[in-house]
Design an enzyme around this catalytic site. Structure first.
Site, PDB file in Angstrom:
ATOM      1  N   PRO A   2       0.840  -1.216   0.000  1.00  0.00           N
ATOM      2  CA  PRO A   2       0.000   0.000   0.000  1.00  0.00           C
ATOM      3  C   PRO A   2       0.866   1.254   0.000  1.00  0.00           C
ATOM      4  O   PRO A   2       1.848   1.334   0.733  1.00  0.00           O
ATOM      5  CB  PRO A   2      -0.797  -0.102   1.302  1.00  0.00           C
ATOM      6  CG  PRO A   2      -0.539  -1.449   1.860  1.00  0.00           C
ATOM      7  CD  PRO A   2       0.696  -1.990   1.225  1.00  0.00           C
ATOM      8  N   GLU A   3       0.506   2.218  -0.824  1.00  0.00           N
ATOM      9  CA  GLU A   3       1.218   3.492  -0.859  1.00  0.00           C
ATOM     10  C   GLU A   3       0.449   4.520  -0.024  1.00  0.00           C
ATOM     11  O   GLU A   3      -0.671   4.265   0.424  1.00  0.00           O
ATOM     12  CB  GLU A   3       1.371   3.966  -2.307  1.00  0.00           C
ATOM     13  CG  GLU A   3       2.317   3.071  -3.107  1.00  0.00           C
ATOM     14  CD  GLU A   3       3.604   3.776  -3.520  1.00  0.00           C
ATOM     15  OE1 GLU A   3       3.864   4.907  -3.060  1.00  0.00           O
ATOM     16  OE2 GLU A   3       4.348   3.200  -4.326  1.00  0.00           O
ATOM     17  N   HIS A  92      -4.929 -15.799   8.405  1.00  0.00           N
ATOM     18  CA  HIS A  92      -4.031 -14.634   8.478  1.00  0.00           C
ATOM     19  C   HIS A  92      -4.681 -13.418   9.139  1.00  0.00           C
ATOM     20  O   HIS A  92      -4.177 -12.306   9.001  1.00  0.00           O
ATOM     21  CB  HIS A  92      -3.498 -14.250   7.094  1.00  0.00           C
ATOM     22  CG  HIS A  92      -2.924 -15.398   6.334  1.00  0.00           C
ATOM     23  ND1 HIS A  92      -1.799 -16.065   6.754  1.00  0.00           N
ATOM     24  CD2 HIS A  92      -3.336 -16.016   5.204  1.00  0.00           C
ATOM     25  CE1 HIS A  92      -1.534 -17.050   5.898  1.00  0.00           C
ATOM     26  NE2 HIS A  92      -2.451 -17.051   4.962  1.00  0.00           N
ATOM     27  N   ARG A 111       1.781 -11.979   4.949  1.00  0.00           N
ATOM     28  CA  ARG A 111       3.250 -12.001   4.997  1.00  0.00           C
ATOM     29  C   ARG A 111       3.806 -11.490   6.325  1.00  0.00           C
ATOM     30  O   ARG A 111       4.991 -11.638   6.599  1.00  0.00           O
ATOM     31  CB  ARG A 111       3.820 -11.194   3.822  1.00  0.00           C
ATOM     32  CG  ARG A 111       3.446 -11.852   2.491  1.00  0.00           C
ATOM     33  CD  ARG A 111       4.035 -11.107   1.317  1.00  0.00           C
ATOM     34  NE  ARG A 111       5.492 -11.155   1.303  1.00  0.00           N
ATOM     35  CZ  ARG A 111       6.244 -10.525   0.421  1.00  0.00           C
ATOM     36  NH1 ARG A 111       5.690  -9.794  -0.512  1.00  0.00           N
ATOM     37  NH2 ARG A 111       7.559 -10.618   0.466  1.00  0.00           N
TER      38      ARG A 111
END
Ligand SMILES: [Zn+2]
Length: 278
Positions: A2-3, A92, A111
């Site tokens: 994500p930016e 997750h 992750r």
């Protein structure tokens, strides 16, 4: 990953659900993400009233009544998924918040490069992850002279300098490429040579590029939520990023422009127009 504009959109989504509301119940499903989670995190969140939000670079800060802030970073693959009522814990899913209005907010991160921490609200900027960050690009204090001062003496490329979180906070690979294209500045230019009018153009381009992307994320909870409940948005209207070989919109029909070129700088792809970016 994500930016900044997407983090802003995710934060606004959380704000739309939680601002001035109480977290009825919080549960934490593992002891660590990128780093160890604070002891007693679920207990601290359960029953807490949310009084405000702030974004700093790509970090979200959810402020609780009583002077504690929850620092949240989405990392590489972190997502916030919202829904109504009860649901089973998803794969997750590392933290679940349930609000007094019946929102269920899940932090999902396969992750596990994301992070969650607690920090006194009065000392947010002293947190080890925020302390070294450079100026916030959308703040009024981020000006051409501030940027030029940060760049003075730097012998790296301007691309590398803008990717350095100490120079300007929160810019990732995509927005650095897009802002340099908009400013007409070559990503290969030596950072210390960016000053004066060129620095003005670059600061304006950085702000406009980010502001347009934030605006594209929408302005209401309805805009921020994807059909699957995920907060954020995935609009890929890049002008140069991932457009290698495509015609450049800045020089239609110009024979000297062979389209957008891809090069590798510091192990990351850079996309630019060699004709108009100097
Ligand atoms: Zn071009």
């Amino acid at each position: 990953m994500p930016e900044l504009p997407e983090v802003e959109t995710v934060m606004r989504g959380l704000q739309a659900c939680l601002q001035d509301h109480r977290i009825r119940h919080a549960s934490v499903h593992r002891a660590d993400l990128r780093w160890k989670l604070p002891r007693g995190l679920a207990a601290r969140l359960t029953g807490a009233r949310v009084v405000g939000f702030r974004r700093r670079a790509k970090y979200m800060l959810m402020r609780l009544e009583g002077g504690t802030s929850v620092l949240i970073h989405l990392g590489m693959s972190g997502r916030m998924v919202i829904g109504r009522g009860h649901a089973n814990v998803a794969p997750h899913e590392h933290m679940t918040l349930e609000s007094d209005e019946g929102w269920r907010i899940a932090f999902i991160d396969p992750r596990r490069f994301g992070s969650i921490d607690l920090v006194p609200t009065a000392a947010e900027d002293a947190h080890r992850l925020l302390a070294g960050l450079g100026p916030e690009p959308l703040d009024a204090g981020f000006t051409a002279s501030v940027l030029a001062e940060e760049l003075a003496g730097r012998k790296t490329s301007i691309k590398a300098a803008l990717s350095d979180q100490r120079v300007v906070a929160g810019l990732g690979n995509i927005y650095v490429c897009e802002a340099l294209f908009r400013a007409g500045v070559s990503p290969r230019r030596i950072a210390r040579t960016v000053a004066g009018e060129r620095a003005e153009r670059l600061v304006t381009a950085i702000k406009q590029t980010l502001q347009e992307a934030v605006a594209a994320g929408g302005s209401s909870l309805r805009d921020y939520v994807q059909p699957d409940g995920e907060l954020g948005y995935f609009q890929h209207a890049w002008k140069v990023y991932d457009h290698a070989g495509d015609p450049c919109e800045r020089c239609p029909g110009a024979p000297a422009c062979k389209g957008i070129r891809r090069i590798v700088q510091g192990g990351r792809s850079t996309f630019y127009c060699p004709r108009t970016q100097r």
